[in-house]
Design an enzyme around this catalytic site. Structure first.
Site, PDB file in Angstrom:
ATOM      1  CD  GLU A  88      -2.801  -0.378   2.659  1.00  0.00           C
ATOM      2  OE1 GLU A  88      -3.410  -1.343   3.100  1.00  0.00           O
ATOM      3  OE2 GLU A  88      -2.737   0.727   3.229  1.00  0.00           O
ATOM      4  CB  CYS A 101       1.594   7.368   4.049  1.00  0.00           C
ATOM      5  SG  CYS A 101       1.687   6.174   5.376  1.00  0.00           S
ATOM      6  CB  CYS A 108       4.520  -5.212   9.713  1.00  0.00           C
ATOM      7  SG  CYS A 108       5.484  -4.442  11.032  1.00  0.00           S
ATOM      8  CB  CYS A 115      -1.228  -2.516  13.433  1.00  0.00           C
ATOM      9  SG  CYS A 115      -0.542  -2.187  11.802  1.00  0.00           S
ATOM     10  N   GLY A 155       4.963  -1.990   7.485  1.00  0.00           N
ATOM     11  CA  GLY A 155       6.331  -2.395   7.803  1.00  0.00           C
ATOM     12  C   GLY A 155       7.004  -1.567   8.873  1.00  0.00           C
ATOM     13  CD  GLU A 156       9.970  -0.548  13.028  1.00  0.00           C
ATOM     14  OE1 GLU A 156       8.887  -0.154  13.470  1.00  0.00           O
ATOM     15  OE2 GLU A 156      10.957   0.197  12.917  1.00  0.00           O
ATOM     16  CB  SER A 185       6.786   6.265  11.773  1.00  0.00           C
ATOM     17  OG  SER A 185       5.983   5.797  12.827  1.00  0.00           O
ATOM     18  CB  SER A 208       4.783   3.701  17.306  1.00  0.00           C
ATOM     19  OG  SER A 208       4.616   4.216  16.002  1.00  0.00           O
ATOM     20  CG  LEU A 209       5.436   6.228  24.119  1.00  0.00           C
ATOM     21  CD1 LEU A 209       6.811   5.593  24.143  1.00  0.00           C
ATOM     22  CD2 LEU A 209       5.516   7.675  24.613  1.00  0.00           C
ATOM     23  CG  HIS A 210       1.098   2.994  20.191  1.00  0.00           C
ATOM     24  ND1 HIS A 210       0.740   4.112  19.485  1.00  0.00           N
ATOM     25  CD2 HIS A 210       1.738   2.193  19.297  1.00  0.00           C
ATOM     26  CE1 HIS A 210       1.134   3.991  18.237  1.00  0.00           C
ATOM     27  NE2 HIS A 210       1.752   2.846  18.093  1.00  0.00           N
ATOM     28  CG  ASN A 284      -8.141   5.049  11.400  1.00  0.00           C
ATOM     29  OD1 ASN A 284      -9.026   5.862  11.599  1.00  0.00           O
ATOM     30  ND2 ASN A 284      -7.009   5.350  10.791  1.00  0.00           N
TER      31      ASN A 284
HETATM   32  N1  SAH Z   1       6.108   0.308  12.074  1.00  0.00           N
HETATM   33  C1  SAH Z   1       6.156   1.751  12.167  1.00  0.00           C
HETATM   34  C2  SAH Z   1       5.484   2.481  11.020  1.00  0.00           C
HETATM   35  C3  SAH Z   1       4.152   1.983  10.500  1.00  0.00           C
HETATM   36  S1  SAH Z   1       2.652   2.316  11.365  1.00  0.00           S
HETATM   37  C4  SAH Z   1       5.585   2.200  13.490  1.00  0.00           C
HETATM   38  O1  SAH Z   1       5.041   1.382  14.212  1.00  0.00           O
HETATM   39  O2  SAH Z   1       5.720   3.366  13.836  1.00  0.00           O
HETATM   40  C5  SAH Z   1       2.420   4.045  11.447  1.00  0.00           C
HETATM   41  C6  SAH Z   1       1.578   4.447  12.657  1.00  0.00           C
HETATM   42  O3  SAH Z   1       0.197   4.041  12.494  1.00  0.00           O
HETATM   43  C7  SAH Z   1       2.055   3.799  13.944  1.00  0.00           C
HETATM   44  O4  SAH Z   1       2.123   4.754  14.967  1.00  0.00           O
HETATM   45  C8  SAH Z   1       0.973   2.764  14.190  1.00  0.00           C
HETATM   46  O5  SAH Z   1       0.906   2.412  15.534  1.00  0.00           O
HETATM   47  C9  SAH Z   1      -0.264   3.480  13.687  1.00  0.00           C
HETATM   48  N2  SAH Z   1      -1.423   2.591  13.477  1.00  0.00           N
HETATM   49  C10 SAH Z   1      -1.421   1.326  13.018  1.00  0.00           C
HETATM   50  N3  SAH Z   1      -2.667   0.826  12.995  1.00  0.00           N
HETATM   51  C11 SAH Z   1      -3.478   1.795  13.437  1.00  0.00           C
HETATM   52  C12 SAH Z   1      -4.898   1.878  13.633  1.00  0.00           C
HETATM   53  N4  SAH Z   1      -5.705   0.862  13.378  1.00  0.00           N
HETATM   54  N5  SAH Z   1      -5.392   3.058  14.095  1.00  0.00           N
HETATM   55  C13 SAH Z   1      -4.576   4.088  14.361  1.00  0.00           C
HETATM   56  N6  SAH Z   1      -3.242   4.084  14.200  1.00  0.00           N
HETATM   57  C14 SAH Z   1      -2.692   2.930  13.738  1.00  0.00           C
END
Ligand code: SAH
Length: 337
Positions: A88, A101, A108, A115, A155-156, A185, A208-210, A284
């Site tokens: 994508e 993007c 991944c 995700c 991907g990472e 990211s 990406s902390l979360h 999302n």
């Molecule tokens: N692997 C990398 C980059 C790809 S994801 C990373 O983790 O940063 C890019 C961002 O989208 C990340 O912060 C990820 O956590 C977020 N993301 C993935 N799925 C999501 C979802 N369903 N809703 C909101 N953010 C999401």
């Protein structure tokens, strides 16, 4: 050899090795990166006979398999690579910016619980030309120049650092996208943030902390087990010291899971004295997970709690939400259709 990703000097050497005059290297460079040539046949300034002789040379472009235009102008593409794999890529117009993007891997391996890409498994790393191609393809599909690139697709990126850095070099040098307009990211891979810091790039690092504590982070991000939160934050602080660039923290907001008052307080504690910015991303919803998207009101409340505690934060507006907006969702919907 794949042509996409080669510098002007390398292309010059390549055409000369074919017995052609050196200026054809500059022409090739212009056709690849400015005109977006998809095959050498298109390069009409080259003699027909030579073009025919080069029929088997790989430029490194993908095929557009599917295009979706969202109401807000966001364009999502599914691209088919030379080996038949699908990735994508998304073009996001905002005012005079066009942000792409990009994906850095097919699938991944990180398996983050919210995700869609993580749920779909891992296939392989992308080569640098497959990353560069995404930018050129959005440029030609949308008919305007790309100004910003974010590695936030599938991907990472820090698991594919070499190809990602080669792509960044090419985007900067050959396509003219400023390093400050490029964001990598990462969910955080041990040692890799230090390795990236050694390159002293002007790019933006987004982490990406979360979650504001180790236990919750491990629930959301399985790989966090191998990378303690305190170590991750220490590595981010060192990154800022070494590069002089700020770090952005991404925080996907999952209603009731990581957006309670206690989480705001823990986050403020964790980031105390750290020049950084927190980007709140409303979750999302994806079919494979049972999390809830926070209401706009709940999100604003979490934001104001953070701000009151001295955390610099903002809410990232969701784009292209009318259809399969989350990372990896479009690919899954298309591949199973
Ligand atoms: N692997 C990398 C980059 C790809 S994801 C990373 O983790 O940063 C890019 C961002 O989208 C990340 O912060 C990820 O956590 C977020 N993301 C993935 N799925 C999501 C979802 N369903 N809703 C909101 N953010 C999401």
């Amino acid at each position: 050899m794949v042509l996409l990703g080669q510098s002007a000097a390398e292309l010059k050497a390549w055409v000369e090795a074919q017995g052609q005059p050196g200026y054809r290297g500059q022409q090739l460079h212009q056709w690849l990166y400015q005109k977006g040539a998809r095959s050498l046949q298109e390069i009409t300034v080259f003699p027909k006979q030579w073009r025919d002789a080069l029929a088997n040379v790989e430029i490194g472009r993908s095929q557009v398999r599917y295009r979706h235009d969202a109401q807000d102008g966001t364009v999502k593409l599914l691209l088919t690579l030379a080996d038949g794999e699908t990735i994508e890529t998304v073009g996001i117009p905002t005012g005079d910016r066009l942000t792409v993007c990009v994906s850095s891997q097919v699938g991944c391996p990180m398996a983050c619980d919210f995700c869609a890409t993580g749920k779909g498994g891992y296939r392989r790393n992308l080569a640098s030309h497959e990353i560069i191609d995404q930018v050129l393809t959005i440029q030609s599909e949308m008919g305007r120049r790309v100004s910003h690139v974010v590695f936030m697709g599938m991907g990472e990126p820090l698991l594919n650092l070499k190809a990602v850095l080669q792509a960044v070099t090419c985007l900067n040098r050959d396509i003219g996208i400023g390093q400050r307009h490029i964001t990598i990211s990462t969910v955080g891979i041990p040692q890799q943030i230090q390795r990236l810091a050694e390159y002293r790039l002007q790019i933006t690092l987004a982490v990406s902390l979360h979650a504001p504590n180790q236990a919750l982070r491990e629930q959301l991000i399985p790989s966090a087990k191998h990378y303690p939160l305190n170590q991750l934050i220490a590595d981010c602080r060192a990154y800022v010291q070494q590069t002089g660039r700020r770090v952005t923290f991404e925080y996907t907001v999952l209603a009731e899971v990581n957006d309670r008052p206690q989480h705001a307080e823990e986050l403020a504690q964790l980031l105390r004295g750290f020049q950084s910015h927190v980007n709140l991303i409303p979750y999302n919803p994806i079919a494979e997970a049972a999390y809830q998207r926070p209401s706009a009101q709940r999100l604003r409340h979490f934001l104001s709690q953070l701000q009151a505690l001295g955390v610099t934060a903002s809410i990232r507006r969701s784009r292209g939400l009318d259809r399969q907006a989350a990372c990896g969702q479009l690919r899954q919907a298309q591949l199973s259709a």
